[in-house]
Write a protein that holds these residues in place. Structure first.
Motif, PDB file in Angstrom:
ATOM      1  N   GLU A 102       0.814  -1.212   0.000  1.00 22.54           N
ATOM      2  CA  GLU A 102       0.000   0.000   0.000  1.00 22.54           C
ATOM      3  C   GLU A 102       0.848   1.263   0.000  1.00 22.54           C
ATOM      4  OE1 GLU A 102      -2.196  -0.050   3.785  1.00 22.54           O
ATOM      5  OE2 GLU A 102      -0.708  -1.542   4.333  1.00 22.54           O
ATOM      6  N   LEU A 103       2.154   1.107  -0.097  1.00 18.45           N
ATOM      7  CA  LEU A 103       3.043   2.250  -0.210  1.00 18.45           C
ATOM      8  C   LEU A 103       3.112   2.701  -1.670  1.00 18.45           C
ATOM      9  CD1 LEU A 103       5.932   0.937   2.068  1.00 18.45           C
ATOM     10  CD2 LEU A 103       4.069   2.492   2.711  1.00 18.45           C
ATOM     11  N   SER A 104       3.642   3.877  -1.880  1.00 20.79           N
ATOM     12  CA  SER A 104       3.773   4.402  -3.234  1.00 20.79           C
ATOM     13  C   SER A 104       4.716   3.522  -4.051  1.00 20.79           C
ATOM     14  CB  SER A 104       4.315   5.833  -3.190  1.00 20.79           C
ATOM     15  OG  SER A 104       4.764   6.245  -4.461  1.00 20.79           O
ATOM     16  N   SER A 105       4.278   3.142  -5.252  1.00 25.02           N
ATOM     17  CA  SER A 105       5.146   2.324  -6.094  1.00 25.02           C
ATOM     18  C   SER A 105       6.303   3.145  -6.670  1.00 25.02           C
ATOM     19  CB  SER A 105       4.341   1.665  -7.218  1.00 25.02           C
ATOM     20  OG  SER A 105       3.608   2.627  -7.947  1.00 25.02           O
ATOM     21  N   ALA A 106       6.205   4.468  -6.616  1.00 19.14           N
ATOM     22  CA  ALA A 106       7.316   5.312  -7.075  1.00 19.14           C
ATOM     23  C   ALA A 106       8.474   5.264  -6.079  1.00 19.14           C
ATOM     24  CB  ALA A 106       6.841   6.744  -7.274  1.00 19.14           C
ATOM     25  N   SER A 107       8.148   5.381  -4.794  1.00 16.54           N
ATOM     26  CA  SER A 107       9.201   5.377  -3.773  1.00 16.54           C
ATOM     27  C   SER A 107       9.529   3.976  -3.273  1.00 16.54           C
ATOM     28  CB  SER A 107       8.784   6.254  -2.588  1.00 16.54           C
ATOM     29  OG  SER A 107       7.566   5.797  -2.025  1.00 16.54           O
ATOM     30  N   HIS A 108       8.595   3.023  -3.469  1.00 17.33           N
ATOM     31  CA  HIS A 108       8.809   1.641  -3.023  1.00 17.33           C
ATOM     32  C   HIS A 108       8.470   0.689  -4.169  1.00 17.33           C
ATOM     33  CE1 HIS A 108       8.423   3.845   0.768  1.00 17.33           C
ATOM     34  NE2 HIS A 108       9.147   2.888   1.304  1.00 17.33           N
ATOM     35  N   PRO A 109       9.325   0.621  -5.199  1.00 20.79           N
ATOM     36  CA  PRO A 109       9.049  -0.245  -6.339  1.00 20.79           C
ATOM     37  C   PRO A 109       8.998  -1.711  -5.933  1.00 20.79           C
ATOM     38  CG  PRO A 109      11.294   0.586  -6.431  1.00 20.79           C
ATOM     39  CD  PRO A 109      10.617   1.337  -5.330  1.00 20.79           C
ATOM     40  N   ASN A 110       8.326  -2.499  -6.742  1.00 19.96           N
ATOM     41  CA  ASN A 110       8.136  -3.912  -6.413  1.00 19.96           C
ATOM     42  C   ASN A 110       9.448  -4.654  -6.216  1.00 19.96           C
ATOM     43  OD1 ASN A 110       5.302  -4.088  -6.309  1.00 19.96           O
ATOM     44  ND2 ASN A 110       5.191  -4.053  -8.547  1.00 19.96           N
ATOM     45  N   ALA A 111      10.448  -4.340  -7.018  1.00 22.70           N
ATOM     46  CA  ALA A 111      11.730  -5.035  -6.892  1.00 22.70           C
ATOM     47  C   ALA A 111      12.350  -4.802  -5.518  1.00 22.70           C
ATOM     48  CB  ALA A 111      12.683  -4.580  -7.990  1.00 22.70           C
ATOM     49  N   LEU A 112      12.233  -3.585  -5.002  1.00 25.08           N
ATOM     50  CA  LEU A 112      12.761  -3.274  -3.680  1.00 25.08           C
ATOM     51  C   LEU A 112      11.999  -4.023  -2.595  1.00 25.08           C
ATOM     52  CD1 LEU A 112      14.556  -1.545  -1.790  1.00 25.08           C
ATOM     53  CD2 LEU A 112      12.770   0.213  -1.883  1.00 25.08           C
ATOM     54  N   LEU A 113      10.673  -4.053  -2.717  1.00 26.57           N
ATOM     55  CA  LEU A 113       9.856  -4.751  -1.721  1.00 26.57           C
ATOM     56  C   LEU A 113      10.137  -6.248  -1.728  1.00 26.57           C
ATOM     57  CD1 LEU A 113       6.435  -2.930  -2.223  1.00 26.57           C
ATOM     58  CD2 LEU A 113       8.185  -2.478  -0.480  1.00 26.57           C
ATOM     59  N   LEU A 114      10.308  -6.811  -2.912  1.00 20.38           N
ATOM     60  CA  LEU A 114      10.604  -8.243  -3.012  1.00 20.38           C
ATOM     61  C   LEU A 114      11.941  -8.570  -2.367  1.00 20.38           C
ATOM     62  CD1 LEU A 114       9.961 -11.064  -4.123  1.00 20.38           C
ATOM     63  CD2 LEU A 114      11.075 -10.368  -6.256  1.00 20.38           C
ATOM     64  N   LYS A 115      12.963  -7.798  -2.654  1.00 20.11           N
ATOM     65  CA  LYS A 115      14.286  -8.042  -2.081  1.00 20.11           C
ATOM     66  C   LYS A 115      14.249  -7.939  -0.566  1.00 20.11           C
ATOM     67  CE  LYS A 115      19.157  -6.715  -2.436  1.00 20.11           C
ATOM     68  NZ  LYS A 115      19.406  -6.819  -0.975  1.00 20.11           N
ATOM     69  N   ARG A 116      13.545  -6.937  -0.067  1.00 20.74           N
ATOM     70  CA  ARG A 116      13.460  -6.760   1.385  1.00 20.74           C
ATOM     71  C   ARG A 116      12.813  -7.966   2.053  1.00 20.74           C
ATOM     72  NH1 ARG A 116      10.169  -1.661   3.258  1.00 20.74           N
ATOM     73  NH2 ARG A 116       8.405  -3.047   2.845  1.00 20.74           N
ATOM     74  N   ALA A 117      11.755  -8.492   1.446  1.00 24.85           N
ATOM     75  CA  ALA A 117      11.080  -9.653   2.019  1.00 24.85           C
ATOM     76  C   ALA A 117      11.969 -10.889   1.961  1.00 24.85           C
ATOM     77  CB  ALA A 117       9.769  -9.904   1.293  1.00 24.85           C
ATOM     78  N   LEU A 118      12.579 -11.141   0.814  1.00 26.55           N
ATOM     79  CA  LEU A 118      13.407 -12.339   0.674  1.00 26.55           C
ATOM     80  C   LEU A 118      14.639 -12.286   1.574  1.00 26.55           C
ATOM     81  CD1 LEU A 118      13.232 -12.956  -3.189  1.00 26.55           C
ATOM     82  CD2 LEU A 118      12.161 -14.312  -1.370  1.00 26.55           C
ATOM     83  N   ASP A 119      15.186 -11.102   1.764  1.00 25.44           N
ATOM     84  CA  ASP A 119      16.356 -10.958   2.635  1.00 25.44           C
ATOM     85  C   ASP A 119      15.991 -11.046   4.114  1.00 25.44           C
ATOM     86  OD1 ASP A 119      17.923 -10.620   0.402  1.00 25.44           O
ATOM     87  OD2 ASP A 119      18.156  -8.443   0.628  1.00 25.44           O
ATOM     88  N   GLY A 120      14.781 -10.592   4.451  1.00 24.03           N
ATOM     89  CA  GLY A 120      14.468 -10.425   5.869  1.00 24.03           C
ATOM     90  C   GLY A 120      13.646 -11.501   6.515  1.00 24.03           C
ATOM     91  N   LEU A 121      12.838 -12.237   5.753  1.00 23.62           N
ATOM     92  CA  LEU A 121      11.936 -13.209   6.364  1.00 23.62           C
ATOM     93  C   LEU A 121      12.703 -14.371   6.987  1.00 23.62           C
ATOM     94  CD1 LEU A 121       9.079 -13.240   3.713  1.00 23.62           C
ATOM     95  CD2 LEU A 121       8.866 -12.528   6.108  1.00 23.62           C
ATOM     96  N   ARG A 122      12.245 -14.756   8.180  1.00 23.10           N
ATOM     97  CA  ARG A 122      12.877 -15.828   8.942  1.00 23.10           C
ATOM     98  C   ARG A 122      11.822 -16.837   9.387  1.00 23.10           C
ATOM     99  NH1 ARG A 122      16.376 -13.523   6.859  1.00 23.10           N
ATOM    100  NH2 ARG A 122      18.294 -12.611   7.731  1.00 23.10           N
ATOM    101  N   ASP A 123      12.285 -17.975   9.846  1.00 22.59           N
ATOM    102  CA  ASP A 123      11.400 -19.031  10.332  1.00 22.59           C
ATOM    103  C   ASP A 123      10.390 -18.484  11.334  1.00 22.59           C
ATOM    104  OD1 ASP A 123      10.340 -21.536  11.064  1.00 22.59           O
ATOM    105  OD2 ASP A 123      11.892 -21.833  12.596  1.00 22.59           O
ATOM    106  N   GLY A 124       9.120 -18.785  11.110  1.00 22.93           N
ATOM    107  CA  GLY A 124       8.066 -18.368  12.030  1.00 22.93           C
ATOM    108  C   GLY A 124       7.450 -17.027  11.721  1.00 22.93           C
TER     109      GLY A 124
END
Length: 259
Positions: free
Chosen positions: A186-208
């Motif tokens: 729900e953030l602006s796609s201009a300041s938070h493009p999908n590629a950035l959001l995807l990388k953040r999730a893949l880098d940060g998600l942990r078990d549980g």
């Protein structure tokens, strides 16, 4: 536009989920989806089915791109199909009601986004707040013949000890999300493009970790799900993660026998 904060994280490593865990799993991620414009509803369902993933859906009666509302009878077949697939379901308040603050007299100040009192500030008793949570349960049973799981999620993730207690009093445990599980859809796609959001999730998600996205956001020009859902799942699977509903999450599984 709905604004979710980075809050309500569930800490601690989760036990591997029964029925989905196996020796190859390096951990479990819990995908959750809140209703929204429903523009991505079919895509989300198809993607989960293709990957044999069970997720948890939090439902409110929100206006959709069809011109109807997400808990109208016109959505009955959609929700029945998700029930048949084995997903879990919780209440997101019927009118997508935002918590604003605790009133000094023990009541709760809120602002519904939809319904007869949309956009109006109201002050509710804890019992009225509980009734709002139950409205989704009642409608879902009318549409599908099945009750919700004993789960709820506050719009915007905004809670207080008083709203949490109100939910507990009528049998619903609040489910937030991990900081890395905030999709940012729900953030602006201009300041938070999908590629950035995807990388953040893949880098940060942990078990549980609990991951949260929406079934469509009106304000985002470059929708999150078409670009990111498939690569997110594939990336997490490549890392060895399995997926489960919140029924299997160790923070919530003890309460499932209540239903």
């Amino acid at each position: 536009m709905k604004r979710h904060a980075f809050r309500n994280a569930i800490g601690g490593a989760a036990l591997l989920a029964a029925g989905t865990a196996h020796a190859a799993c390096s951990g479990t991620i819990y995908l959750t989806f809140d209703t929204g414009s429903q523009s991505q509803a079919e895509l989300i369902a198809a993607t989960l089915k293709r990957h044999h993933i069970k997720a948890t859906f939090f439902l409110a009666n929100e206006k959709t791109v069809r011109g109807d509302y997400s808990l109208d009878p016109s959505w009955a077949d959609y929700w029945k199909a998700r029930v048949a697939e084995g997903h879990a379901f919780g209440t997101h308040t019927f009118d997508h009601v935002y918590y604003e603050k605790d009133a000094p007299d023990g009541r709760i100040q809120v602002k519904p986004q939809f319904g007869a009192h949309a956009g109006q500030r109201e002050v509710w008793t804890p019992e009225q707040y509980c009734t709002e949570l139950k409205r989704v349960d009642e409608r879902f049973e009318q549409l599908t013949g099945r009750r919700l799981d004993p789960l709820w999620r506050a719009p915007g993730g905004r809670t207080s000890a008083r709203t949490l207690a109100a939910g507990n009093s009528c049998g619903y445990r609040h489910a937030g999300w991990a900081p890395a599980g905030f999709s940012g859809d729900e953030l602006s796609s201009a300041s938070h493009p999908n590629a950035l959001l995807l990388k953040r999730a893949l880098d940060g998600l942990r078990d549980g970790d609990i991951f949260m996205a929406h079934m469509g956001i009106w304000s985002r020009r470059d929708p999150w799900a078409p670009a990111n859902l498939e690569p997110l799942i594939a990336g997490l699977e490549k890392k060895g993660f399995c997926f489960a509903t919140l029924r299997e999450h160790p923070a919530y599984s003890p309460y499932m026998k209540q239903r």
